[in-house]
Design a protein around this motif. Structure first.
Motif, PDB file in Angstrom:
ATOM      1  N   ILE B 135     -17.659   1.176 -11.114  1.00  0.00           N
ATOM      2  CA  ILE B 135     -18.545   0.306 -10.353  1.00  0.00           C
ATOM      3  C   ILE B 135     -17.926   0.056  -8.981  1.00  0.00           C
ATOM      4  O   ILE B 135     -16.712   0.062  -8.816  1.00  0.00           O
ATOM      5  CB  ILE B 135     -18.772  -1.048 -11.068  1.00  0.00           C
ATOM      6  CG1 ILE B 135     -17.424  -1.696 -11.443  1.00  0.00           C
ATOM      7  CG2 ILE B 135     -19.639  -0.876 -12.294  1.00  0.00           C
ATOM      8  CD1 ILE B 135     -17.544  -3.073 -12.062  1.00  0.00           C
ATOM      9  N   ARG B 136     -18.822  -0.179  -8.005  1.00  0.00           N
ATOM     10  CA  ARG B 136     -18.353  -0.557  -6.666  1.00  0.00           C
ATOM     11  C   ARG B 136     -18.566  -2.058  -6.538  1.00  0.00           C
ATOM     12  O   ARG B 136     -19.636  -2.571  -6.854  1.00  0.00           O
ATOM     13  CB  ARG B 136     -19.153   0.185  -5.605  1.00  0.00           C
ATOM     14  CG  ARG B 136     -18.616   0.023  -4.194  1.00  0.00           C
ATOM     15  CD  ARG B 136     -19.246   1.037  -3.249  1.00  0.00           C
ATOM     16  NE  ARG B 136     -20.692   0.870  -3.223  1.00  0.00           N
ATOM     17  CZ  ARG B 136     -21.343  -0.006  -2.466  1.00  0.00           C
ATOM     18  NH1 ARG B 136     -20.676  -0.822  -1.679  1.00  0.00           N
ATOM     19  NH2 ARG B 136     -22.656  -0.082  -2.504  1.00  0.00           N
ATOM     20  N   GLU B 244     -22.567  -3.862 -16.823  1.00  0.00           N
ATOM     21  CA  GLU B 244     -23.862  -4.523 -16.604  1.00  0.00           C
ATOM     22  C   GLU B 244     -23.720  -6.036 -16.642  1.00  0.00           C
ATOM     23  O   GLU B 244     -24.278  -6.747 -15.807  1.00  0.00           O
ATOM     24  CB  GLU B 244     -24.864  -4.102 -17.682  1.00  0.00           C
ATOM     25  CG  GLU B 244     -25.468  -2.733 -17.433  1.00  0.00           C
ATOM     26  CD  GLU B 244     -26.154  -2.175 -18.662  1.00  0.00           C
ATOM     27  OE1 GLU B 244     -26.381  -0.953 -18.689  1.00  0.00           O
ATOM     28  OE2 GLU B 244     -26.438  -2.950 -19.604  1.00  0.00           O
ATOM     29  N   ARG B 247     -22.104  -7.158 -13.495  1.00  0.00           N
ATOM     30  CA  ARG B 247     -23.021  -7.048 -12.358  1.00  0.00           C
ATOM     31  C   ARG B 247     -24.012  -8.193 -12.362  1.00  0.00           C
ATOM     32  O   ARG B 247     -24.291  -8.798 -11.317  1.00  0.00           O
ATOM     33  CB  ARG B 247     -23.765  -5.717 -12.433  1.00  0.00           C
ATOM     34  CG  ARG B 247     -24.698  -5.467 -11.268  1.00  0.00           C
ATOM     35  CD  ARG B 247     -25.348  -4.128 -11.320  1.00  0.00           C
ATOM     36  NE  ARG B 247     -26.189  -4.013 -12.491  1.00  0.00           N
ATOM     37  CZ  ARG B 247     -26.969  -2.964 -12.713  1.00  0.00           C
ATOM     38  NH1 ARG B 247     -26.991  -1.964 -11.880  1.00  0.00           N
ATOM     39  NH2 ARG B 247     -27.708  -2.909 -13.798  1.00  0.00           N
ATOM     40  N   ALA B 342     -28.161  -7.263  -0.912  1.00  0.00           N
ATOM     41  CA  ALA B 342     -27.929  -6.219  -1.908  1.00  0.00           C
ATOM     42  C   ALA B 342     -26.913  -6.722  -2.928  1.00  0.00           C
ATOM     43  O   ALA B 342     -26.036  -7.509  -2.614  1.00  0.00           O
ATOM     44  CB  ALA B 342     -27.395  -4.966  -1.222  1.00  0.00           C
ATOM     45  N   THR B 343     -27.072  -6.251  -4.223  1.00  0.00           N
ATOM     46  CA  THR B 343     -26.192  -6.721  -5.274  1.00  0.00           C
ATOM     47  C   THR B 343     -24.738  -6.408  -4.918  1.00  0.00           C
ATOM     48  O   THR B 343     -24.427  -5.327  -4.426  1.00  0.00           O
ATOM     49  CB  THR B 343     -26.568  -6.077  -6.626  1.00  0.00           C
ATOM     50  OG1 THR B 343     -25.599  -6.471  -7.588  1.00  0.00           O
ATOM     51  CG2 THR B 343     -26.609  -4.564  -6.554  1.00  0.00           C
ATOM     52  N   GLU B 346     -22.330  -2.433  -7.923  1.00  0.00           N
ATOM     53  CA  GLU B 346     -23.223  -1.281  -8.071  1.00  0.00           C
ATOM     54  C   GLU B 346     -22.594  -0.258  -9.000  1.00  0.00           C
ATOM     55  O   GLU B 346     -21.391   0.020  -8.910  1.00  0.00           O
ATOM     56  CB  GLU B 346     -23.345  -0.624  -6.701  1.00  0.00           C
ATOM     57  CG  GLU B 346     -24.749  -0.298  -6.269  1.00  0.00           C
ATOM     58  CD  GLU B 346     -24.702   0.332  -4.888  1.00  0.00           C
ATOM     59  OE1 GLU B 346     -24.323  -0.363  -3.939  1.00  0.00           O
ATOM     60  OE2 GLU B 346     -25.014   1.527  -4.797  1.00  0.00           O
ATOM     61  N   VAL B 348     -21.534   3.234 -10.019  1.00  0.00           N
ATOM     62  CA  VAL B 348     -21.274   4.526  -9.373  1.00  0.00           C
ATOM     63  C   VAL B 348     -21.359   5.637 -10.427  1.00  0.00           C
ATOM     64  O   VAL B 348     -21.997   6.664 -10.225  1.00  0.00           O
ATOM     65  CB  VAL B 348     -19.876   4.516  -8.709  1.00  0.00           C
ATOM     66  CG1 VAL B 348     -19.531   5.888  -8.173  1.00  0.00           C
ATOM     67  CG2 VAL B 348     -19.832   3.496  -7.593  1.00  0.00           C
TER      68      VAL B 348
END
Lengths: 129, 402
Positions: B135-136, B244, B247, B342-343, B346, B348
């Motif tokens: 994830i970023r 998830e 996030r 933007a979240t 993210e 990747v």
């Protein structure tokens, strides 16, 4: 040198290695390699003796006076190297006969209980005796 | 009948076998060594004729255990004749070849033991698969920067502890409990581990933490979420669910921050509007009190003759300017959807089930077992051989002394 005759029954049962070596020598004197070949052939390759087992057995058989060293000469069928030949003593002959008779009795009992079929001929490699 | 020369493999095998005869007691070696070597050579010839190198290899595999077994048997047979422990030790260690025998037996024994243990452990340890989700992550910043006459800018700026902090967040109860709830791990793992009823969440959390490995990707803002499990699908599901859950947590936090920032901005606008109204009232009051003419005189005369009124007008102008600024920013951010940032997290790479277990690393374990066993065997064998040579030397010296 006077020897005290031993009752062959006292030495029974024989270990498989000892019995196979005595059986191989029952056909006449042999050297170590020939004994090993005879044992392999008569067991259809199931028993393969290493040098350690063979000569350990030979040493114990010599000590028990069941076999004796007969000669040291080359085998004309192999090479020029001198090889030590062994043969059964009279005691050894009686012992192997006693053990074979013991096996025969056991086979008869097994046959009586229908555990065995007809006797099987064992093919000998090269027909050597 | 003369035989052709033996192939070099046969000759080498015979030479090696002759060296290995040292493991037998001296008396037995002297009496039967040459005959044994001769028999072995005959067997090598047969093996080479039948299957070349493979035949020789198969022969060695039969002969080595035979050598080990019968040499031990011969040594034990010798010892049976000895009455006391001293006699037994003397029989074993007196011969000059004793140190070599001790070295061979001990180093082979220790090497086999260590390798055997490593092999057993390697094959007994349950296999484990790994799945990795990447994830970023970005820090939370808003376009609405709260400004005030005396405020400082917040948001932005480098935080060296950011990634480490996020690691702790991912492993925290907040995230793990969410994953446990969504995947019903209390029940699933109770069945897996044979527990009577559902596991306690604290227990499941602890198990999940042990399966987790978080790693930063150097020089990036990427995080790898690695999960190890005996079941490849479970590892992948857990890694994805963790990503998830994290996030969603960050998104919720970001939206809350944005709402708070918007609320703050609206409050500031309201406060500024009030200040403008107050300033207008002050200007009107001072105009009346000081009897400022209409139209107003030029600025220099206004500033000289009606200084308080002029000052109030400056304050009103400044307040209006600041109000306009606040409104512009508020509108610009709303118009450009600056609120819907933007979240900050993210995906990747989503985790996929591994197709090969990563633990235990069997080839590496076996190599280390063999290498370590060999090393330890050599060291132990050398040490024991040295001790055996010292004892043997003193035994021989004692026997030589009348």
């Amino acid at each position: 040198m006077a020897t005290t005759p031993l009752d062959p029954e006292e030495l029974l049962p024989l270990t498989p290695a000892v019995f196979h070596v005595l059986l191989a020598l029952a056909g006449g004197e042999r050297h170590g390699y020939a004994i090993m070949q005879e044992v392999t052939a008569s067991t259809q390759g199931r028993v393969k003796m290493g040098p350690g087992t063979l000569y350990g057995t030979v040493k114990r058989l010599l000590a028990a006076r069941l076999i004796e060293e007969s000669d040291e000469r080359p085998d004309p069928q192999l090479d020029d190297e001198r090889r030590r030949y062994y043969r059964l003593t009279a005691l050894g002959q009686r012992v192997v006969q006693a053990e074979a008779a013991r096996y025969a009795e056991i086979v008869e009992v097994a046959r009586g209980k229908r555990l065995l079929g007809k006797p099987v001929r064992i093919a000998r490699a090269g027909g050597a005796e | 009948m003369s035989q052709p020369e033996d192939p070099s493999a046969v000759a080498r095998s015979r030479r090696l076998f002759e060296r290995l005869l040292v493991v037998y007691p001296e008396a037995h070696r002297n009496a039967y060594g040459p005959a044994m070597a001769q028999l072995f050579r005959d067997q090598c010839r047969d093996a080479w004729r039948a299957r070349r190198g493979w035949g020789l290899a198969a022969l060695w595999l039969r002969v080595v255990p035979d050598l080990v077994k019968t040499s031990v048997g011969e040594h034990l047979a010798n010892l049976k004749g000895a009455k006391s422990m001293n006699e037994k030790i003397s029989l074993l260690l007196r011969p000059r070849s004793a140190p070599r025998v001790v070295f061979l037996v001990v180093s082979a024994g220790v090497a086999c033991l260590v390798f055997g243990a490593a092999t057993l452990i390697t094959f007994l340890v349950p296999e484990s698969y790994v799945s990795v989700a990447r994830i970023r992550v970005e820090r939370d910043t808003t376009d609405i920067t709260p400004t005030d006459y005396n405020s400082r800018l917040v948001g932005g700026g480098y935080d060296p502890y950011f990634i480490q902090t996020e690691f702790e967040v991912i492993q925290s109860e907040l995230i793990l409990d969410r994953v446990i709830g969504e995947l019903k791990l209390n029940e699933a793992w109770a069945k897996k581990y044979g527990a009577a009823g559902p596991l306690q969440t604290a227990t499941t959390r602890s198990l999940l933490r042990r399966m987790l490995d978080l790693r930063p990707v150097r020089n990036t803002t990427l995080i790898e979420i690695r999960v190890y499990s005996g079941q490849p699908q479970e590892a992948a599901d857990l890694a994805n669910k963790l990503a998830e859950a994290y996030r969603e947590y960050r998104l919720k936090n970001a939206q809350q921050s944005l709402r708070a920032a918007r609320h703050v901005s609206e409050e500031r606008i309201k406060a500024q509007e009030k200040r403008v109204v107050d300033a207008q009232e002050k200007v009107a009051r001072l105009r009346k009190e000081l009897r400022v003419p209409d139209p107003e005189p030029a600025t220099e005369e206004l500033a000289l003759k009606y200084e308080p009124f002029w000052g109030a007008k400056q304050e009103l102008a400044a307040a209006n300017r600041f109000l306009d600024e606040l409104r512009l920013k508020h509108e610009a951010a709303t118009a450009e959807s600056g609120w819907a940032k933007a979240t900050p997290v993210e995906f990747v790479d989503r985790a996929v089930p591994g197709f090969r277990p990563v633990r235990p690393n069997k080839p590496l374990n076996l190599f280390l077992g063999a290498f370590g066993g060999m090393l330890l065997g050599l060291v132990t064998g050398a040490g024991m051989a040295w001790a055996a040579s010292r004892i043997g030397r003193s035994l021989r010296r004692a026997e030589a002394t009348p």
